[in-house]
Write an enzyme that holds these catalytic residues in place. Structure first.
Site, PDB file in Angstrom:
ATOM      1  N   CYS A   2      -3.228  -7.101  -5.035  1.00  0.00           N
ATOM      2  CA  CYS A   2      -4.439  -7.855  -5.373  1.00  0.00           C
ATOM      3  C   CYS A   2      -4.165  -9.360  -5.479  1.00  0.00           C
ATOM      4  O   CYS A   2      -3.373  -9.800  -6.303  1.00  0.00           O
ATOM      5  CB  CYS A   2      -5.083  -7.385  -6.660  1.00  0.00           C
ATOM      6  SG  CYS A   2      -5.761  -5.745  -6.572  1.00  0.00           S
ATOM      7  N   ARG A  27       1.113 -10.495  -0.803  1.00  0.00           N
ATOM      8  CA  ARG A  27       1.159  -9.599  -1.956  1.00  0.00           C
ATOM      9  C   ARG A  27       0.835  -8.162  -1.559  1.00  0.00           C
ATOM     10  O   ARG A  27       1.144  -7.233  -2.294  1.00  0.00           O
ATOM     11  CB  ARG A  27       0.175 -10.081  -3.026  1.00  0.00           C
ATOM     12  CG  ARG A  27       0.532 -11.439  -3.596  1.00  0.00           C
ATOM     13  CD  ARG A  27      -0.579 -11.971  -4.461  1.00  0.00           C
ATOM     14  NE  ARG A  27      -0.736 -11.247  -5.697  1.00  0.00           N
ATOM     15  CZ  ARG A  27      -0.105 -11.537  -6.826  1.00  0.00           C
ATOM     16  NH1 ARG A  27       0.715 -12.550  -6.863  1.00  0.00           N
ATOM     17  NH2 ARG A  27      -0.305 -10.831  -7.921  1.00  0.00           N
ATOM     18  N   TRP A  76      -5.747  -4.208  -3.358  1.00  0.00           N
ATOM     19  CA  TRP A  76      -4.793  -3.149  -3.060  1.00  0.00           C
ATOM     20  C   TRP A  76      -5.314  -1.926  -3.803  1.00  0.00           C
ATOM     21  O   TRP A  76      -5.360  -1.909  -5.037  1.00  0.00           O
ATOM     22  CB  TRP A  76      -3.413  -3.566  -3.563  1.00  0.00           C
ATOM     23  CG  TRP A  76      -2.277  -2.733  -3.066  1.00  0.00           C
ATOM     24  CD1 TRP A  76      -1.650  -2.845  -1.856  1.00  0.00           C
ATOM     25  CD2 TRP A  76      -1.606  -1.690  -3.765  1.00  0.00           C
ATOM     26  NE1 TRP A  76      -0.635  -1.920  -1.770  1.00  0.00           N
ATOM     27  CE2 TRP A  76      -0.585  -1.205  -2.919  1.00  0.00           C
ATOM     28  CE3 TRP A  76      -1.757  -1.108  -5.019  1.00  0.00           C
ATOM     29  CZ2 TRP A  76       0.274  -0.171  -3.289  1.00  0.00           C
ATOM     30  CZ3 TRP A  76      -0.910  -0.083  -5.382  1.00  0.00           C
ATOM     31  CH2 TRP A  76       0.095   0.369  -4.522  1.00  0.00           C
ATOM     32  N   ASN A 102      -7.610  -7.878 -10.879  1.00  0.00           N
ATOM     33  CA  ASN A 102      -6.293  -7.351 -10.519  1.00  0.00           C
ATOM     34  C   ASN A 102      -5.802  -6.558 -11.716  1.00  0.00           C
ATOM     35  O   ASN A 102      -5.897  -7.033 -12.845  1.00  0.00           O
ATOM     36  CB  ASN A 102      -5.333  -8.511 -10.224  1.00  0.00           C
ATOM     37  CG  ASN A 102      -3.914  -8.027  -9.966  1.00  0.00           C
ATOM     38  OD1 ASN A 102      -3.700  -6.881  -9.591  1.00  0.00           O
ATOM     39  ND2 ASN A 102      -2.952  -8.916 -10.170  1.00  0.00           N
ATOM     40  N   GLY A 103      -5.295  -5.338 -11.492  1.00  0.00           N
ATOM     41  CA  GLY A 103      -4.783  -4.534 -12.602  1.00  0.00           C
ATOM     42  C   GLY A 103      -5.521  -3.212 -12.700  1.00  0.00           C
ATOM     43  O   GLY A 103      -6.179  -2.783 -11.749  1.00  0.00           O
ATOM     44  N   GLU A 484      20.713  -0.651  -0.745  1.00  0.00           N
ATOM     45  CA  GLU A 484      19.774  -1.683  -0.292  1.00  0.00           C
ATOM     46  C   GLU A 484      19.532  -1.576   1.219  1.00  0.00           C
ATOM     47  O   GLU A 484      18.405  -1.727   1.688  1.00  0.00           O
ATOM     48  CB  GLU A 484      20.314  -3.078  -0.676  1.00  0.00           C
ATOM     49  CG  GLU A 484      19.520  -4.261  -0.155  1.00  0.00           C
ATOM     50  CD  GLU A 484      18.080  -4.319  -0.651  1.00  0.00           C
ATOM     51  OE1 GLU A 484      17.665  -3.497  -1.469  1.00  0.00           O
ATOM     52  OE2 GLU A 484      17.350  -5.214  -0.164  1.00  0.00           O
ATOM     53  N   LYS A 488      15.826  -0.998   2.786  1.00  0.00           N
ATOM     54  CA  LYS A 488      15.227  -1.913   3.776  1.00  0.00           C
ATOM     55  C   LYS A 488      14.752  -1.126   4.998  1.00  0.00           C
ATOM     56  O   LYS A 488      13.683  -1.373   5.534  1.00  0.00           O
ATOM     57  CB  LYS A 488      16.228  -2.987   4.227  1.00  0.00           C
ATOM     58  CG  LYS A 488      16.462  -4.119   3.270  1.00  0.00           C
ATOM     59  CD  LYS A 488      15.356  -5.144   3.166  1.00  0.00           C
ATOM     60  CE  LYS A 488      14.443  -4.948   1.993  1.00  0.00           C
ATOM     61  NZ  LYS A 488      14.904  -5.211   0.683  1.00  0.00           N
ATOM     62  N   GLU A 491      11.603   0.937   4.170  1.00  0.00           N
ATOM     63  CA  GLU A 491      10.432   0.080   3.979  1.00  0.00           C
ATOM     64  C   GLU A 491       9.910  -0.502   5.278  1.00  0.00           C
ATOM     65  O   GLU A 491       8.709  -0.562   5.505  1.00  0.00           O
ATOM     66  CB  GLU A 491      10.820  -1.136   3.116  1.00  0.00           C
ATOM     67  CG  GLU A 491      11.003  -0.882   1.678  1.00  0.00           C
ATOM     68  CD  GLU A 491      11.373  -2.176   0.992  1.00  0.00           C
ATOM     69  OE1 GLU A 491      10.610  -2.624   0.152  1.00  0.00           O
ATOM     70  OE2 GLU A 491      12.447  -2.754   1.295  1.00  0.00           O
ATOM     71  N   HIS A 507      31.026  15.603  -1.930  1.00  0.00           N
ATOM     72  CA  HIS A 507      30.420  16.431  -2.978  1.00  0.00           C
ATOM     73  C   HIS A 507      29.050  16.949  -2.553  1.00  0.00           C
ATOM     74  O   HIS A 507      28.284  17.424  -3.389  1.00  0.00           O
ATOM     75  CB  HIS A 507      30.331  15.646  -4.288  1.00  0.00           C
ATOM     76  CG  HIS A 507      31.675  15.227  -4.804  1.00  0.00           C
ATOM     77  ND1 HIS A 507      32.568  16.105  -5.369  1.00  0.00           N
ATOM     78  CD2 HIS A 507      32.310  14.028  -4.776  1.00  0.00           C
ATOM     79  CE1 HIS A 507      33.678  15.471  -5.696  1.00  0.00           C
ATOM     80  NE2 HIS A 507      33.545  14.189  -5.340  1.00  0.00           N
ATOM     81  N   LYS A 610       3.731  -6.793  -2.540  1.00  0.00           N
ATOM     82  CA  LYS A 610       4.814  -7.701  -2.910  1.00  0.00           C
ATOM     83  C   LYS A 610       5.012  -7.719  -4.422  1.00  0.00           C
ATOM     84  O   LYS A 610       6.123  -7.744  -4.911  1.00  0.00           O
ATOM     85  CB  LYS A 610       4.470  -9.109  -2.420  1.00  0.00           C
ATOM     86  CG  LYS A 610       5.519 -10.157  -2.748  1.00  0.00           C
ATOM     87  CD  LYS A 610       6.711  -9.993  -1.856  1.00  0.00           C
ATOM     88  CE  LYS A 610       7.836 -10.931  -2.185  1.00  0.00           C
ATOM     89  NZ  LYS A 610       9.118 -10.407  -1.681  1.00  0.00           N
TER      90      LYS A 610
HETATM   91  C1  F6R Z   1      12.192  -4.094  -1.759  1.00  0.00           C
HETATM   92  C2  F6R Z   1      11.396  -4.799  -2.728  1.00  0.00           C
HETATM   93  C3  F6R Z   1      11.111  -4.127  -4.012  1.00  0.00           C
HETATM   94  C4  F6R Z   1      11.220  -5.141  -5.177  1.00  0.00           C
HETATM   95  C5  F6R Z   1      10.744  -4.473  -6.483  1.00  0.00           C
HETATM   96  C6  F6R Z   1      10.874  -5.417  -7.660  1.00  0.00           C
HETATM   97  O1  F6R Z   1      12.324  -4.831  -0.584  1.00  0.00           O
HETATM   98  O2  F6R Z   1      10.948  -5.903  -2.492  1.00  0.00           O
HETATM   99  O3  F6R Z   1      11.926  -3.024  -4.219  1.00  0.00           O
HETATM  100  O4  F6R Z   1      12.539  -5.565  -5.277  1.00  0.00           O
HETATM  101  O5  F6R Z   1       9.407  -4.084  -6.353  1.00  0.00           O
HETATM  102  O6  F6R Z   1      10.110  -6.568  -7.444  1.00  0.00           O
HETATM  103  P1  F6R Z   1      10.352  -7.857  -8.333  1.00  0.00           P
HETATM  104  O7  F6R Z   1      11.694  -8.379  -8.003  1.00  0.00           O
HETATM  105  O8  F6R Z   1       9.242  -8.804  -7.963  1.00  0.00           O
HETATM  106  O9  F6R Z   1      10.256  -7.402  -9.765  1.00  0.00           O
END
Ligand code: F6R
Length: 615
Positions: A2, A27, A76, A102-103, A484, A488, A491, A507, A610
């Site tokens: 949002c 976002r 969103w 938003n929320g 990580e 990536k 995602e 294991h 985001k």
């Molecule tokens: C992965 C990603 C998410 C954020 C997570 C925390 O690429 O972007 O896993 O790392 O949502 O977000 P922040 O850092 O904004 O608290």
């Protein structure tokens, strides 16, 4: 998640609102809408499911009367699907008032029952429409939008940023926030509101972060901020440290490509001004200096990529500062009975500084008596303000939804913190601290050489665009990097991917290995005396024997991996704790290039937001 924009001033608001919404696109959203009080004095709205272009095309074919007061929203979906009807703004029952949100309003069902019993009707499935109808009802008795807001927010539970306009009060936008962000932009004869500064940085770089449980009223020439009871609140304007061009693509194919290329700079900027004469200077931690020096445990709270940065922080804090450290996913933390001692320091990590799971965990830890320190990238963010102290990363705006440069900046900030604590606690000598800082300061240049391999990684990714599953293995600091790398790829490319500690393979997960299975292995340096290197090479041999296709990320000059890996991506020599800052970029680039080869939008992957501002 949002995006919210509000404008009042001396120009037509639609352009400002749409421009602001574009900058908030990162976002994540699935519908968009605007409401404007036109020069004819009437309130008009337009809202559409889909991307912002769908809305702008609709506005082009059936224009609304523009005017100098308006609000805009990207939604969103939470309550109700991403439809035109559920998109914001929502109207009060007489159509004179428009509200965006938003929320999540947790008690919306009870409030809706109350309004239904009074004869009000609803046309959407949203919690927001309930708030809009209730605000309209309050406005009728209060005759003033700010007072109506005060009455409304007293009834709401949950998290909300709300913005509204009323056609009987042109030249006024009112906002309120609880557990969800809202920032005010101070202009000349105009003022702005936004979910974050990106909404208005094009127009002004002076901003005020609206605090928890506050209401803000903006007019072209004035602002007023009060608490929910109506008591005036002093505001503290700050300068936004980046300009609008920092959030532009600048010739790159995607924001993500640009942001990965900025990683060396993100690390250098996070270090800037903090390394003085071979020591770490973090004056922002002075207020908690004694507690930090006396801490007996550190608890790191974060989600997703930030939590993997946290795991690297754990290794550094344990090695350099000799402190026991636990890393917890924020959303798991407060739903059990965590033991928090008086000497526990809670370090939260959040790029956005708005992640609701982390915010709630920080608040809980604070209530339990912990000293809280946040590592955030976004100035004026809620988590930073809710913590006893904040250490900002200076990665610059991260627009692509999936985190890249923020990760390396978070690791850098954690290493600075660990070395700062090592000095305060006397666990490292000044020479050892200087040595580590020199190594850290040299990382940006080494990382630049890693990024030069971009075309090679693109070729590798293109050759794998039909791959359905990829595994990632690492040990010690390579383990969070494996996690990580897998995150990536999930995602961005929507491919099944798993990260494992290489030692865990035998294991169980080794059962997944079948001929042709792609496996990335982050290989530790062979130069370290207690080296894990031979063990990881053995792991590679084990999976190779079962037909795996191995892609090794290995130090330059490491020839031991050559007979067992189909592909080798090289990283420069670095001390073990610093290797992750070099090893992560190839995995980020691989995921991005594979997604691009599949024709996917790498900046806005499906279903993701985001800034995750709901729990
Ligand atoms: C992965 C990603 C998410 C954020 C997570 C925390 O690429 O972007 O896993 O790392 O949502 O977000 P922040 O850092 O904004 O608290």
């Amino acid at each position: 998640m949002c995006g919210i924009v509000g404008y009042v001033g001396n120009r037509q608001s639609l352009e400002v609102l749409i421009g602001g919404l574009r900058r908030l696109e990162y976002r994540g959203y699935d519908s968009a809408g605007v409401a404007v009080i036109g020069e004819d004095g009437r309130l008009s709205t337009h809202k559409k499911a889909g991307k912002l272009n769908v809305l702008t095309e609709e506005l082009a074919t059936s224009p609304i009367a523009d005017g100098a007061t308006g609000i805009g929203h990207t939604r969103w979906a939470t309550h109700g699907g991403p439809t035109d009807g559920n998109a914001h703004p929502h109207l009060g029952d007489d159509g004179k008032l428009a509200l965006i949100h938003n929320g999540i309003i947790e008690n919306f069902a009870v409030l809706k029952e109350e309004l239904l019993a009074e004869g009000y009707t609803f046309s959407s499935e949203t919690d927001t429409e309930v708030a809009a109808v209730m605000l309209g009802r309050e406005y009728r008795s209060a005759g003033d939008l700010t007072e109506a807001f005060r009455r409304l927010v007293g009834r709401l539970h949950g998290a909300f940023t709300l913005l509204a306009v009323h056609q009987d009060q042109p030249g006024v936008v009112v906002g309120a926030r609880r557990n969800s962000p809202l920032v005010l932009g101070l202009g000349d004869g105009e003022n702005f509101l936004g979910s974050d500064v990106a909404a208005f940085v094009e127009h002004t770089r002076r901003a005020v972060a609206i605090g928890q449980d506050q209401i803000v009223t903006i007019r072209p020439d004035s602002i007023e901020v009060t608490d929910f009871q109506g008591n005036p609140v002093e505001t503290e304007p700050f300068e936004i440290a980046w300009d609008a061009s920092a959030a532009e693509k600048g010739g790159w194919s995607s924001f993500m490509a640009k942001e990965i290329s900025e990683e060396p700079e993100a690390i250098a900027n996070t270090l800037r001004g903090r390394l003085v004469d071979g020591a770490v200077q973090l004056p922002e931690l002075d207020g908690v200096g004694e507690v930090l020096a006396d801490a007996d445990r550190v608890l790191i709270l974060a989600c997703g990529t930030a939590a993997y940065a946290g795991t690297l922080g754990k290794y550094a804090l344990e090695k350099w500062a000799g402190l026991p450290v636990d890393v917890e996913l924020s959303h798991e933390f407060r739903y059990r009975d965590p033991v928090i001692g008086k000497k526990t320091v809670v370090v939260s990590i959040s790029q956005s500084g708005e992640t609701m799971d982390t915010l709630m965990a920080v608040k809980y830890a604070r209530e339990q008596g912990a000293t809280t320190l946040s590592i955030c990238n976004t100035q004026g963010a809620t988590i930073a303000r809710e913590s006893h102290a904040a250490l900002y990363t200076h990665a610059g705006p991260e627009v692509a939804v999936a985190s890249t440069k923020a990760f390396v900046a978070q690791v850098t900030a954690l290493y600075l913190l660990a070395l700062h604590l090592a000095a305060a606690r006397g666990t490292l000598t000044p020479d050892q601290i200087r040595e580590n800082l020199d190594e850290l300061a040299g990382i940006p240049d080494k990382l630049r050489t890693v990024l030069e391999a971009g075309p090679e990684i693109r070729e590798l990714a293109r050759g794998m665009s039909d791959t359905r599953s990829v595994l990632f293995l690492g040990r010690h600091v390579g383990y969070p990097i494996a996690l990580e790398g897998a995150l990536k790829l999930k995602e961005l490319a929507y491919i099944h991917a798993e990260g494992f500690a290489a030692g865990e393979l035998k294991h169980g997960p080794i059962a997944l290995i079948e001929p042709g299975q792609r496996v990335f292995v982050i290989v530790p340096s062979p130069r370290v005396s207690t080296s894990l290197h031979p063990k990881v090479v053995s792991n590679i041999q084990e999976i190779r024997a079962r037909g795996a296709h191995v892609i090794a990320i290995a130090e330059q000059g490491d020839v031991a991996v050559l007979p067992f890996a189909e592909d080798v991506l090289r990283i420069p020599l670095a001390a073990p704790l610093f290797e992750p800052l070099l090893a992560v970029a190839p995995l980020q680039i691989f995921a991005m290039e594979l997604a691009a080869a599949k024709g996917l939008d790498v900046d806005q992957p499906r279903n993701l937001a985001k800034s995750v501002t709901v729990e």
